[in-house]
Write a protein that holds these residues in place. Sequence first.
Motif, PDB file in Angstrom:
ATOM      1  N   THR A 180      -7.213  -4.334 -11.801  1.00  0.00           N
ATOM      2  CA  THR A 180      -7.910  -3.245 -12.487  1.00  0.00           C
ATOM      3  C   THR A 180      -9.146  -3.751 -13.225  1.00  0.00           C
ATOM      4  O   THR A 180     -10.210  -3.130 -13.189  1.00  0.00           O
ATOM      5  CB  THR A 180      -6.955  -2.551 -13.475  1.00  0.00           C
ATOM      6  OG1 THR A 180      -5.809  -2.072 -12.761  1.00  0.00           O
ATOM      7  CG2 THR A 180      -7.638  -1.384 -14.152  1.00  0.00           C
ATOM      8  N   TRP A 216       0.843  -1.200   0.000  1.00  0.00           N
ATOM      9  CA  TRP A 216       0.000   0.000   0.000  1.00  0.00           C
ATOM     10  C   TRP A 216       0.876   1.246   0.000  1.00  0.00           C
ATOM     11  O   TRP A 216       1.827   1.347   0.778  1.00  0.00           O
ATOM     12  CB  TRP A 216      -0.905   0.007   1.218  1.00  0.00           C
ATOM     13  CG  TRP A 216      -1.707   1.263   1.406  1.00  0.00           C
ATOM     14  CD1 TRP A 216      -1.536   2.220   2.361  1.00  0.00           C
ATOM     15  CD2 TRP A 216      -2.806   1.693   0.605  1.00  0.00           C
ATOM     16  NE1 TRP A 216      -2.459   3.214   2.210  1.00  0.00           N
ATOM     17  CE2 TRP A 216      -3.263   2.905   1.133  1.00  0.00           C
ATOM     18  CE3 TRP A 216      -3.445   1.162  -0.502  1.00  0.00           C
ATOM     19  CZ2 TRP A 216      -4.335   3.612   0.598  1.00  0.00           C
ATOM     20  CZ3 TRP A 216      -4.519   1.857  -1.061  1.00  0.00           C
ATOM     21  CH2 TRP A 216      -4.954   3.063  -0.503  1.00  0.00           C
ATOM     22  N   GLY A 231       0.813   3.840 -13.403  1.00  0.00           N
ATOM     23  CA  GLY A 231      -0.584   3.842 -12.993  1.00  0.00           C
ATOM     24  C   GLY A 231      -1.432   2.901 -13.830  1.00  0.00           C
ATOM     25  O   GLY A 231      -1.185   2.740 -15.016  1.00  0.00           O
ATOM     26  N   VAL A 265      -9.221   4.863  -4.863  1.00  0.00           N
ATOM     27  CA  VAL A 265      -7.971   4.094  -4.837  1.00  0.00           C
ATOM     28  C   VAL A 265      -7.581   3.716  -6.263  1.00  0.00           C
ATOM     29  O   VAL A 265      -8.431   3.309  -7.065  1.00  0.00           O
ATOM     30  CB  VAL A 265      -8.144   2.826  -3.968  1.00  0.00           C
ATOM     31  CG1 VAL A 265      -6.895   1.924  -4.064  1.00  0.00           C
ATOM     32  CG2 VAL A 265      -8.398   3.219  -2.518  1.00  0.00           C
ATOM     33  N   SER A 266      -6.287   3.845  -6.565  1.00  0.00           N
ATOM     34  CA  SER A 266      -5.773   3.428  -7.873  1.00  0.00           C
ATOM     35  C   SER A 266      -4.886   2.205  -7.718  1.00  0.00           C
ATOM     36  O   SER A 266      -4.560   1.800  -6.599  1.00  0.00           O
ATOM     37  CB  SER A 266      -4.973   4.565  -8.520  1.00  0.00           C
ATOM     38  OG  SER A 266      -3.857   4.893  -7.694  1.00  0.00           O
ATOM     39  N   VAL A 267      -4.520   1.605  -8.844  1.00  0.00           N
ATOM     40  CA  VAL A 267      -3.631   0.445  -8.846  1.00  0.00           C
ATOM     41  C   VAL A 267      -2.401   0.794  -9.663  1.00  0.00           C
ATOM     42  O   VAL A 267      -2.526   1.291 -10.802  1.00  0.00           O
ATOM     43  CB  VAL A 267      -4.326  -0.789  -9.464  1.00  0.00           C
ATOM     44  CG1 VAL A 267      -3.367  -1.975  -9.488  1.00  0.00           C
ATOM     45  CG2 VAL A 267      -5.577  -1.141  -8.680  1.00  0.00           C
ATOM     46  N   VAL A 268      -1.225   0.575  -9.105  1.00  0.00           N
ATOM     47  CA  VAL A 268       0.018   0.865  -9.814  1.00  0.00           C
ATOM     48  C   VAL A 268       0.930  -0.357  -9.731  1.00  0.00           C
ATOM     49  O   VAL A 268       0.747  -1.230  -8.890  1.00  0.00           O
ATOM     50  CB  VAL A 268       0.754   2.098  -9.237  1.00  0.00           C
ATOM     51  CG1 VAL A 268      -0.119   3.335  -9.324  1.00  0.00           C
ATOM     52  CG2 VAL A 268       1.180   1.844  -7.798  1.00  0.00           C
ATOM     53  N   ARG A 290     -12.009   2.558  -7.651  1.00  0.00           N
ATOM     54  CA  ARG A 290     -12.143   3.978  -8.018  1.00  0.00           C
ATOM     55  C   ARG A 290     -13.244   4.650  -7.203  1.00  0.00           C
ATOM     56  O   ARG A 290     -13.158   5.843  -6.894  1.00  0.00           O
ATOM     57  CB  ARG A 290     -12.426   4.107  -9.516  1.00  0.00           C
ATOM     58  CG  ARG A 290     -11.197   3.842 -10.387  1.00  0.00           C
ATOM     59  CD  ARG A 290     -11.430   4.311 -11.821  1.00  0.00           C
ATOM     60  NE  ARG A 290     -12.447   3.505 -12.492  1.00  0.00           N
ATOM     61  CZ  ARG A 290     -12.188   2.385 -13.147  1.00  0.00           C
ATOM     62  NH1 ARG A 290     -10.944   1.927 -13.218  1.00  0.00           N
ATOM     63  NH2 ARG A 290     -13.161   1.712 -13.746  1.00  0.00           N
ATOM     64  N   ASN A 348      -2.420   6.927  -2.224  1.00  0.00           N
ATOM     65  CA  ASN A 348      -3.698   6.217  -2.065  1.00  0.00           C
ATOM     66  C   ASN A 348      -3.817   5.123  -3.128  1.00  0.00           C
ATOM     67  O   ASN A 348      -4.825   5.010  -3.838  1.00  0.00           O
ATOM     68  CB  ASN A 348      -4.872   7.186  -2.179  1.00  0.00           C
ATOM     69  CG  ASN A 348      -6.072   6.733  -1.348  1.00  0.00           C
ATOM     70  OD1 ASN A 348      -5.900   6.170  -0.273  1.00  0.00           O
ATOM     71  ND2 ASN A 348      -7.277   6.971  -1.844  1.00  0.00           N
ATOM     72  N   ALA A 349      -2.760   4.289  -3.226  1.00  0.00           N
ATOM     73  CA  ALA A 349      -2.693   3.327  -4.325  1.00  0.00           C
ATOM     74  C   ALA A 349      -2.260   1.951  -3.832  1.00  0.00           C
ATOM     75  O   ALA A 349      -1.467   1.811  -2.900  1.00  0.00           O
ATOM     76  CB  ALA A 349      -1.712   3.813  -5.395  1.00  0.00           C
TER      77      ALA A 349
END
Length: 326
Positions: free
Chosen positions: A304, A285, A324, A316-319, A312, A290-291
């Motif tokens: 995703t 985390w 990104g 929260v995003s995913v990287v 979303r 905030n990902a």
Amino acid sequence: MSDVASAWAKAQDPVDDHGRVHPKAKDILKTMAPYADADGEVWAAVPVLAMECCCTERTIQRGLAVLKKCGLLIDTGTTKTWNSRVYPIYRMPLETGHASSVRRLAAERNAAKARSRGDAHVTPSADAPPTPMSPQGDTDVTPRGDTGVTLIGKGITQGLKPSASVRASEAAGKAWAAKAPERVAPVHVQRAWLAAIERSGETDDRLLSAVRACVARDPDFGRGKAMNLDRWLDEDRFQAWLPDDGALAQAPVVAGWSGPARVRSAVMEAMGAAGVASYLDPASWRDEANAVVAVTRIAADRLTAGAGPALRAIGVSVVVRGVGHG
């Protein structure tokens, strides 16, 4: 891409209403299999399948109906929209049937040998009446379909299933999933682990050490080209990583998601426990962004695709490695 599903699909025989193998249905199953995820879930874009199988969309629909009737495709009740068309998402029951063509051939050879021997060694003679453990009515004493191979998904071999080996295989899966969660299917890992122990005579500790050493030092993990763990075991790739100095390798084991509980709840609702275990638990985390930081690009893509809208919705995003994914 799922090597496990591809090997499994090639070993299955879809049978139609007349009791005959349906060759086009088998072609469809083999074509769909590489698209399946680690849990065997896959959706079928009919136009794509028609193109890849060199047939009409109607033929694809008939083949899918045969596969569903045979139980080789199970409708999950969820759908995927692609090019304005809605397609059902299926699950391939990888825990049933033969795991590969090689294993199927071995099972059939063993069954043929058993039939040629007959039951001279097990049928009671007139002087020796049947006992409660006699093969008469052997459904109470033998696993169904025990033709000399592992019952996939049951974790049963024709030898033993020690709890120590089960725990060791779970630890191996967690270590492997720390870098390649999409390459771990627990059911198949446990089956391959027990077979490797029985075949090689190695101890659970030494085999687990080999897994950890491979995860820590094999450059394929860094290039995103790690093998499926069960295939790695089946092909005896562990031999090159076994300790020769008495020292057992250690590697970090993923204990679970350490980020916010709301993120886990969102992924759980969207993807279920399997999605959390495969893709979220190994991730970390990043609070300032905030990902969710996935361990591989494939894991980020799966998160995703499966839980993107839910994540979303909570901002929260995913990287993955600083890239990104929305």
